[in-house]
Design a protein around this motif. Structure first.
Motif, short mmCIF file in Angstrom:
data_model
loop_
_atom_site.label_atom_id
_atom_site.label_comp_id
_atom_site.label_asym_id
_atom_site.label_seq_id
_atom_site.Cartn_x
_atom_site.Cartn_y
_atom_site.Cartn_z
N ILE A 206 -53.96 2.67 21.52
CA ILE A 206 -54.32 3.85 20.48
C ILE A 206 -53.21 4.97 20.86
N ARG A 207 -52.51 5.41 19.91
CA ARG A 207 -51.59 6.27 19.97
C ARG A 207 -52.34 7.75 19.53
N THR A 208 -51.64 8.90 20.02
CA THR A 208 -52.09 10.23 19.45
C THR A 208 -51.12 10.87 18.83
N ASP A 209 -51.18 12.09 18.35
CA ASP A 209 -50.09 12.66 17.86
C ASP A 209 -49.19 13.50 18.76
N GLN A 210 -49.22 12.96 20.02
CA GLN A 210 -48.50 13.49 21.04
C GLN A 210 -47.14 12.27 21.08
N ASP A 211 -47.63 10.85 20.51
CA ASP A 211 -46.67 9.92 20.67
C ASP A 211 -45.66 9.72 19.50
N THR A 212 -44.52 9.45 20.21
CA THR A 212 -43.36 9.35 18.87
C THR A 212 -43.37 7.98 18.12
N GLN A 213 -42.94 8.04 16.81
CA GLN A 213 -43.00 6.56 16.08
C GLN A 213 -41.94 5.75 16.50
N ARG A 214 -40.78 6.25 16.84
CA ARG A 214 -39.82 5.03 17.07
C ARG A 214 -39.64 4.60 18.51
N LEU A 215 -39.22 3.54 19.11
CA LEU A 215 -39.18 2.91 20.33
C LEU A 215 -38.10 3.87 20.95
N SER A 216 -38.15 3.81 22.19
CA SER A 216 -37.38 4.47 23.00
C SER A 216 -35.97 3.84 23.03
N ILE A 217 -35.11 4.70 23.31
CA ILE A 217 -33.63 4.30 23.11
C ILE A 217 -33.16 3.10 23.85
N PRO A 218 -33.90 3.12 25.38
CA PRO A 218 -33.55 1.66 25.75
C PRO A 218 -34.05 0.46 25.40
N THR A 219 -35.30 0.64 24.66
CA THR A 219 -36.00 -0.32 24.18
C THR A 219 -35.33 -0.75 22.96
N ARG A 220 -34.79 0.22 22.04
CA ARG A 220 -34.04 0.09 21.18
C ARG A 220 -32.70 -0.82 21.12
N ILE A 221 -32.03 -0.27 22.15
CA ILE A 221 -30.82 -0.94 22.32
C ILE A 221 -30.85 -2.29 23.32
N GLY A 222 -31.94 -2.47 23.73
CA GLY A 222 -32.14 -3.50 24.52
C GLY A 222 -31.34 -3.48 25.96
N VAL A 223 -31.15 -2.18 26.41
CA VAL A 223 -30.48 -1.87 27.77
C VAL A 223 -31.03 -0.72 28.12
N ARG A 224 -31.40 -1.05 29.62
CA ARG A 224 -31.93 0.01 30.55
C ARG A 224 -30.80 0.60 31.29
N HIS A 225 -30.29 1.74 30.90
CA HIS A 225 -29.16 2.19 31.60
C HIS A 225 -29.34 3.80 31.37
N PRO A 226 -30.04 4.80 32.31
CA PRO A 226 -30.29 5.94 32.15
C PRO A 226 -28.89 6.85 31.74
N LYS A 227 -27.88 6.67 32.07
CA LYS A 227 -26.51 7.33 31.49
C LYS A 227 -26.22 7.16 29.92
N LEU A 228 -26.32 5.76 29.86
CA LEU A 228 -26.09 5.40 28.69
C LEU A 228 -27.11 5.77 27.59
N SER A 229 -28.42 5.67 28.12
CA SER A 229 -29.40 6.36 27.00
C SER A 229 -28.98 7.99 26.82
N GLN A 230 -28.64 8.69 27.85
CA GLN A 230 -28.49 9.83 27.55
C GLN A 230 -27.36 10.43 26.76
N VAL A 231 -26.31 9.65 26.84
CA VAL A 231 -25.24 9.77 25.93
C VAL A 231 -25.68 9.36 24.51
N ILE A 232 -26.35 8.24 24.12
CA ILE A 232 -26.75 7.84 22.86
C ILE A 232 -27.85 9.06 22.36
N GLN A 233 -28.57 9.62 23.09
CA GLN A 233 -29.59 10.66 22.74
C GLN A 233 -28.58 11.75 22.15
N LYS A 234 -27.94 12.08 23.22
CA LYS A 234 -27.04 13.22 22.71
C LYS A 234 -26.16 12.98 21.43
#
Length: 334
Positions: A206-234
């Motif tokens: 169960i999600r609340t109004d504090q949860d975001t609707q899209r998957l996290s960047i690592p989940t979306r791109i299928g890669v868990r690399h913190p610096k890559l995620s930071q760059v894509i977020q930027k």
């Protein structure tokens, strides 16, 4: 197991059921509507009482076809509602086309009576067009966020699954209707009943109004690399004024060459190419969902000239922005 063994005891049940009025706009999304209604039905079943009732309306009172092509019979056209009603407007594709002058006039008139007004899925657009979200927090399906932001500057748009701001509610669509209804059931009759409804729906997160609707960047791109995620977020946060690869690299503590290798390794494209695809994706959303001129779309997506924008767009989508706009107008007209 017999249903009587699963009933949730409700203290001081209401003297009359809380009524929900579902307004089905043309091409509404069936999932957001059915998820909401099923949650109410199950709440009644699990309590053994009629805690909720509902009725369906459409602009004309005629049956409405959802985006999946299935026709729904309604009880009424747009008529007066009661102050204690909860009005839920159900949107879907082509929401601009479905938000007619008659719908807007009705929404504004009923809002003055003071009922709780909700926009499910893309119907947050309808509430915003009616001027009912000015100065309020709201959400809408992620695919419509770019166009919504451009058109409604006085609305504080979030990426939440749902938002309740005073007597205005908006949801992101899809299964977010379940999260919203569970919150309302919990407020009305307690967490035990809400949890029982969730169990019946096989809804374990169960999600609340504090949860975001899209998957996290690592989940979306299928890669868990913190610096890559930071760059894509930027990149995603700076579409109108793109940041150079060298600056992006420096922000995460690496060289431009290292950043290039990172993108090639995990995404099989250069940072510049990935950034361009993000900008073109936003441009396509704006072309399909707004009346912005092609020039303004180009500027909103970081292109200095319409000719450069058109060239890049054609290379990626195999059509020009002008033809894309014309094709969309033709689809909506039909």
């Amino acid at each position: 197991m017999d249903i009587s063994d699963q009933l949730v005891d409700i203290q001081d049940p209401p003297s009359k059921p809380r009524r929900f009025v579902f307004v089905l706009l043309k091409d509404f999304t069936m999932l957001c509507f059915s998820a909401a209604v099923e949650s109410l039905r199950i709440a009644n079943r699990m309590s053994g009482r009629e805690l909720y009732s509902w009725t369906l309306m459409s602009e004309t009172g005629e049956p409405v076809t959802c985006s999946a092509g299935i026709e729904f019979v309604v009880q009424n056209e747009l008529i007066e509602v009661l102050r204690d009603d909860t009005v839920m407007i159900c949107g879907g594709i082509n929401i601009q086309n479905s938000t007619t002058k008659k719908v807007l006039n009705w929404v504004r008139r009923e809002a003055r009576r003071g009922p709780l007004l909700a926009g499910l899925c893309t119907a947050g657009y309808t509430l915003a067009r009616a001027g009912l979200l000015d100065g309020k927090r709201a959400t809408i399906h992620w695919e419509n966020q770019d166009s919504f932001t451009e058109e409604f500057e006085d609305v504080e748009l979030t990426k939440s699954v749902f938002v309740v701001d005073g007597n205005r509610i908006t949801t992101a669509g899809g299964t977010s209707s379940i999260d919203l209804m569970l919150k309302l059931v919990a407020q009305d009759h307690g967490e035990d009943l809400a949890n029982a409804v969730a169990d019946q729906l096989i809804y374990s997160a169960i999600r609340t109004d504090q949860d975001t609707q899209r998957l996290s960047i690592p989940t979306r791109i299928g890669v868990r690399h913190p610096k890559l995620s930071q760059v894509i977020q930027k990149m995603e946060q700076n579409i109108e004024e793109p940041i150079s690869p060298s600056t992006l690299a420096r922000n995460v503590g690496m060289s431009t060459r290292q950043l290039e290798r990172l993108f090639r390794r995990y995404l099989n494209r250069s940072p510049k190419r990935y950034y361009m695809e993000l900008r073109l994706q936003k441009a396509r959303n704006l072309l399909m969902q707004t009346d912005m001129s092609v020039i303004n779309v180009a500027l909103a997506c970081g292109f200095a000239s319409p000719s450069h924008f058109s060239k890049c767009y054609r290379a990626h989508y195999d059509t020009t922005p002008y033809r894309e706009r014309g094709a969309q107008a033709s689809r909506v007209g039909n």
